[in-house]
Design a protein around this motif. Structure first.
Motif, PDB file in Angstrom:
ATOM      1  N   LYS A   1      58.241  45.215  46.262  1.00 49.51           N
ATOM      2  CA  LYS A   1      57.491  44.691  45.252  1.00 49.51           C
ATOM      3  C   LYS A   1      56.745  43.424  45.685  1.00 49.51           C
ATOM      4  O   LYS A   1      57.275  42.476  46.085  1.00 49.51           O
ATOM      5  CB  LYS A   1      58.226  44.520  44.082  1.00 49.51           C
ATOM      6  CG  LYS A   1      57.471  44.102  42.711  1.00 49.51           C
ATOM      7  CD  LYS A   1      58.521  43.937  41.618  1.00 49.51           C
ATOM      8  CE  LYS A   1      57.580  43.542  40.357  1.00 49.51           C
ATOM      9  NZ  LYS A   1      58.766  43.374  39.191  1.00 49.51           N
ATOM     10  N   THR A   2      55.368  43.495  45.652  1.00 48.36           N
ATOM     11  CA  THR A   2      54.474  42.312  46.044  1.00 48.36           C
ATOM     12  C   THR A   2      54.166  41.154  45.078  1.00 48.36           C
ATOM     13  O   THR A   2      53.433  41.296  44.300  1.00 48.36           O
ATOM     14  CB  THR A   2      53.125  42.770  46.397  1.00 48.36           C
ATOM     15  OG1 THR A   2      52.606  43.513  45.549  1.00 48.36           O
ATOM     16  CG2 THR A   2      53.388  43.420  47.800  1.00 48.36           C
ATOM     17  N   VAL A   3      55.539  40.274  44.639  1.00 42.57           N
ATOM     18  CA  VAL A   3      55.337  39.591  43.789  1.00 42.57           C
ATOM     19  C   VAL A   3      55.977  37.961  44.287  1.00 42.57           C
ATOM     20  O   VAL A   3      56.625  37.968  45.276  1.00 42.57           O
ATOM     21  CB  VAL A   3      56.854  39.873  42.812  1.00 42.57           C
ATOM     22  CG1 VAL A   3      57.831  39.927  43.529  1.00 42.57           C
ATOM     23  CG2 VAL A   3      56.749  39.237  41.393  1.00 42.57           C
TER      24      VAL A   3
ATOM     25  N   GLU B   1      46.720  38.537  43.925  1.00 40.96           N
ATOM     26  CA  GLU B   1      45.983  37.588  42.936  1.00 40.96           C
ATOM     27  C   GLU B   1      46.572  36.222  43.096  1.00 40.96           C
ATOM     28  O   GLU B   1      45.379  35.285  43.045  1.00 40.96           O
ATOM     29  CB  GLU B   1      46.217  37.976  41.533  1.00 40.96           C
ATOM     30  CG  GLU B   1      45.270  37.436  40.288  1.00 40.96           C
ATOM     31  CD  GLU B   1      45.654  38.080  39.021  1.00 40.96           C
ATOM     32  OE1 GLU B   1      44.787  37.310  38.179  1.00 40.96           O
ATOM     33  OE2 GLU B   1      46.507  38.919  38.870  1.00 40.96           O
TER      34      GLU B   1
ATOM     35  N   ASP C   1      56.687  35.658  36.796  1.00 45.06           N
ATOM     36  CA  ASP C   1      56.475  36.299  38.200  1.00 45.06           C
ATOM     37  C   ASP C   1      54.758  36.584  38.275  1.00 45.06           C
ATOM     38  O   ASP C   1      54.484  37.220  37.396  1.00 45.06           O
ATOM     39  CB  ASP C   1      57.239  37.791  38.366  1.00 45.06           C
ATOM     40  CG  ASP C   1      58.649  37.394  38.546  1.00 45.06           C
ATOM     41  OD1 ASP C   1      58.951  36.206  38.447  1.00 45.06           O
ATOM     42  OD2 ASP C   1      59.623  38.389  38.583  1.00 45.06           O
ATOM     43  N   LEU C   2      54.382  36.386  39.606  1.00 40.42           N
ATOM     44  CA  LEU C   2      52.822  36.452  39.776  1.00 40.42           C
ATOM     45  C   LEU C   2      52.714  37.721  40.773  1.00 40.42           C
ATOM     46  O   LEU C   2      53.192  37.793  41.811  1.00 40.42           O
ATOM     47  CB  LEU C   2      52.453  35.226  40.231  1.00 40.42           C
ATOM     48  CG  LEU C   2      52.385  34.057  39.401  1.00 40.42           C
ATOM     49  CD1 LEU C   2      52.269  32.847  40.228  1.00 40.42           C
ATOM     50  CD2 LEU C   2      51.633  34.092  38.061  1.00 40.42           C
ATOM     51  N   HIS C   3      51.504  38.158  40.839  1.00 36.48           N
ATOM     52  CA  HIS C   3      51.155  39.388  41.873  1.00 36.48           C
ATOM     53  C   HIS C   3      50.495  38.279  42.999  1.00 36.48           C
ATOM     54  O   HIS C   3      49.818  37.518  42.931  1.00 36.48           O
ATOM     55  CB  HIS C   3      49.650  39.894  41.290  1.00 36.48           C
ATOM     56  CG  HIS C   3      49.403  41.115  41.926  1.00 36.48           C
ATOM     57  ND1 HIS C   3      48.563  40.903  43.079  1.00 36.48           N
ATOM     58  CD2 HIS C   3      49.389  42.327  41.884  1.00 36.48           C
ATOM     59  CE1 HIS C   3      48.521  42.241  43.844  1.00 36.48           C
ATOM     60  NE2 HIS C   3      48.774  42.952  42.901  1.00 36.48           N
ATOM     61  N   SER C   4      51.183  38.781  43.981  1.00 34.76           N
ATOM     62  CA  SER C   4      51.152  38.062  45.487  1.00 34.76           C
ATOM     63  C   SER C   4      49.540  38.050  45.835  1.00 34.76           C
ATOM     64  O   SER C   4      49.209  37.499  46.554  1.00 34.76           O
ATOM     65  CB  SER C   4      51.904  38.279  46.363  1.00 34.76           C
ATOM     66  OG  SER C   4      51.757  39.688  46.851  1.00 34.76           O
TER      67      SER C   4
END
Length: 462
Positions: A322-324, A224, A219-222
């Motif tokens: 959650k900003t993912v 970044e 899962d990634l930071h949205s």
């Protein structure tokens, strides 16, 4: 004097006794899905065997790896007489939640719901003990009046229908030579309404698929990675959106191969039933059909194929936010098939359709969840016409030929393993509350259903 009239008279005379027999069967707690009731399921099978023997059937309990089958045979009046296979199931659904029942689900009774309307109450009264006993009682009356049955008859009563029929296919394969008949009679269906008998001529098939779209390795930071990294939820949403066009048609290439237009006279008869989009959808709080434009709700649910999305999962779905960017997303997709659509071909075409929409640096997995073809009885089948006339004579109202949006797997199994078409006639009503608390069966259905099967036997063996 007609052959059938004294049989009908005997059914009328036997009504009280036939109710007593049904009540005895309904009292047995034959819940197939719960191991606690294993002995009860066998008890029900043994009860049926004992009752069938009183009519002259050669009947036996047949063990399987699960619950037993009941198989019974009765010779016909001559070697040339038709051979009919009648199917029903004697197992029932669990009764939970028990507190919602008005009475003990295994203490059947006749109750008057309104002046002149009486019902049989209890688990299995409609699904399917009451239904299968209609045919048994019709055979009993035939035998009492004429000393013989008008056809060679084989009975197959299953004890696992309500728990997925795990033993049915192996049993049919192993006993195909014994069970094969000219055609099958299946009772696990219903009427159009309380006054209108029906024959189900079509059952939609099914293909189930779960797809999993995978992108990044975590899962990634949205903030970044957003805008640069592939988002599997977005990819999945685009795939699903592409499956239907603006007119509600499925866009998967080859999807409609094998789909034929329903005969115009059948569509006219369906239109004559008076079902509208408002009446059909209004019961669930809707009013506008979402399928192919220009088709009635009955045609959409009975005779047209569908693609439906049954579940979507992806990313963070808990409370809060959650900003993912999720690493994967999945969807469960089901296709209802009609006529000559090939389940394997539909599955393959769907997978190709999805793969073509997956970016090169992403991947997709597929997990199949069953597949079965549709069943379509020929509208010009001679035994269909005879059964229709017999039902119309009994109910004094023309029987209608309907279809079913769902599936009855045993019908396809009879076609696959025994090479037989099935005639689907039942006398349940939509408000019988099958699988729910307070199941019931109309007393009229129980009485006239026996008479109907007697008439059908006579019509099919003229």
């Amino acid at each position: 004097m007609s052959v059938i009239q004294p049989v009908l008279d005997r059914i009328d005379q036997n009504l009280d006794q036939s109710l007593e027999r049904l009540f005895a069967l309904l009292r047995i707690k034959s819940i197939s899905t719960d191991p606690v009731f294993k002995a009860d399921v066998r008890e029900a099978a043994e009860w049926l065997v004992a009752d069938l023997k009183t009519i002259g059937f050669e009947a036996s309990v047949r063990d399987t790896t699960g619950h037993p089958m009941v198989v019974a045979h009765h010779e016909g009046p001559s070697p040339e007489a038709p051979h009919l296979l009648f199917y029903g199931h004697y197992d029932v659904q669990p009764v939970d939640p028990l507190e919602l029942w008005h009475d003990d689900p295994f203490d059947p009774a006749v109750k008057e719901l309104s002046p002149g309307r009486k019902v049989i109450t209890g688990r299995g009264s409609s699904d399917d003990k009451g239904q299968l006993m209609l045919f048994v009682e019709a055979c009993r009356a035939w035998k009492q009046v004429h000393g013989a049955l008008p056809a060679r008859i084989t009975l197959l009563f299953e004890g696992e229908e309500e728990s997925g029929s795990p033993s049915l296919k192996p049993f049919l394969k192993a006993h195909a030579a014994e069970l094969k008949a000219d055609f099958a009679l299946v009772c696990d269906t219903g009427m159009w309404d309380a006054e209108t008998p029906a024959i189900s001529t079509g059952l939609r098939g099914l293909v189930g698929e779960e797809i999993v779209v995978k992108a990044a390795d975590r899962d990634l930071h949205s903030g970044e990675f957003g805008g640069a990294a592939a988002n599997p939820i977005r990819i999945l949403a685009k795939v699903l959106a592409d499956i239907h066009d603006e007119d509600g048609k499925v866009t998967i290439p080859g999807f409609y191969d094998g789909v034929e237009d329903t005969p115009s006279q059948i569509l006219e008869s369906w239109n004559g039933l008076g079902e509208t989009a408002e009446s059909f959808l209004g019961q669930v709080g809707l009013s506008i059909p979402s399928g192919e434009k220009g088709r009635s709700v009955l045609e959409l649910t009975w005779a047209r194929p569908t693609a439906e999305f049954n579940g979507i999962i992806g990313g963070y779905t808990g409370k809060g936010f959650k900003t993912v960017i999720a690493s994967e997303a999945s969807a469960k997709v089901s296709f209802r098939l009609v006529q000559k659509q090939n389940p394997d071909a539909v599955r393959a075409a769907f997978r190709d359709f999805v793969k073509a929409r997956i970016p090169a640096d992403c991947s997709v997995e597929f997990h199949p969840h069953g597949g079965s073809p549709a069943i379509q009885l020929s509208y010009d089948s001679p035994f269909l016409a005879k059964a229709k006339d017999a039902l119309s004579d009994e109910w004094q109202k023309p029987a209608v030929m309907i279809a079913m949006g769902g599936s009855i797997p045993v019908v396809g199994d009879f076609q696959t393993f025994l090479g037989m078409e099935s005639l689907l006639v039942g006398f349940g009503l939509s408000d019988d509350r099958i699988h729910s608390p307070n199941e019931k069966y109309e007393l009229t259905s129980f009485h006239k259903g026996q008479r109907s099967w007697a008439r059908i036997l006579e019509a099919l063996t003229r």
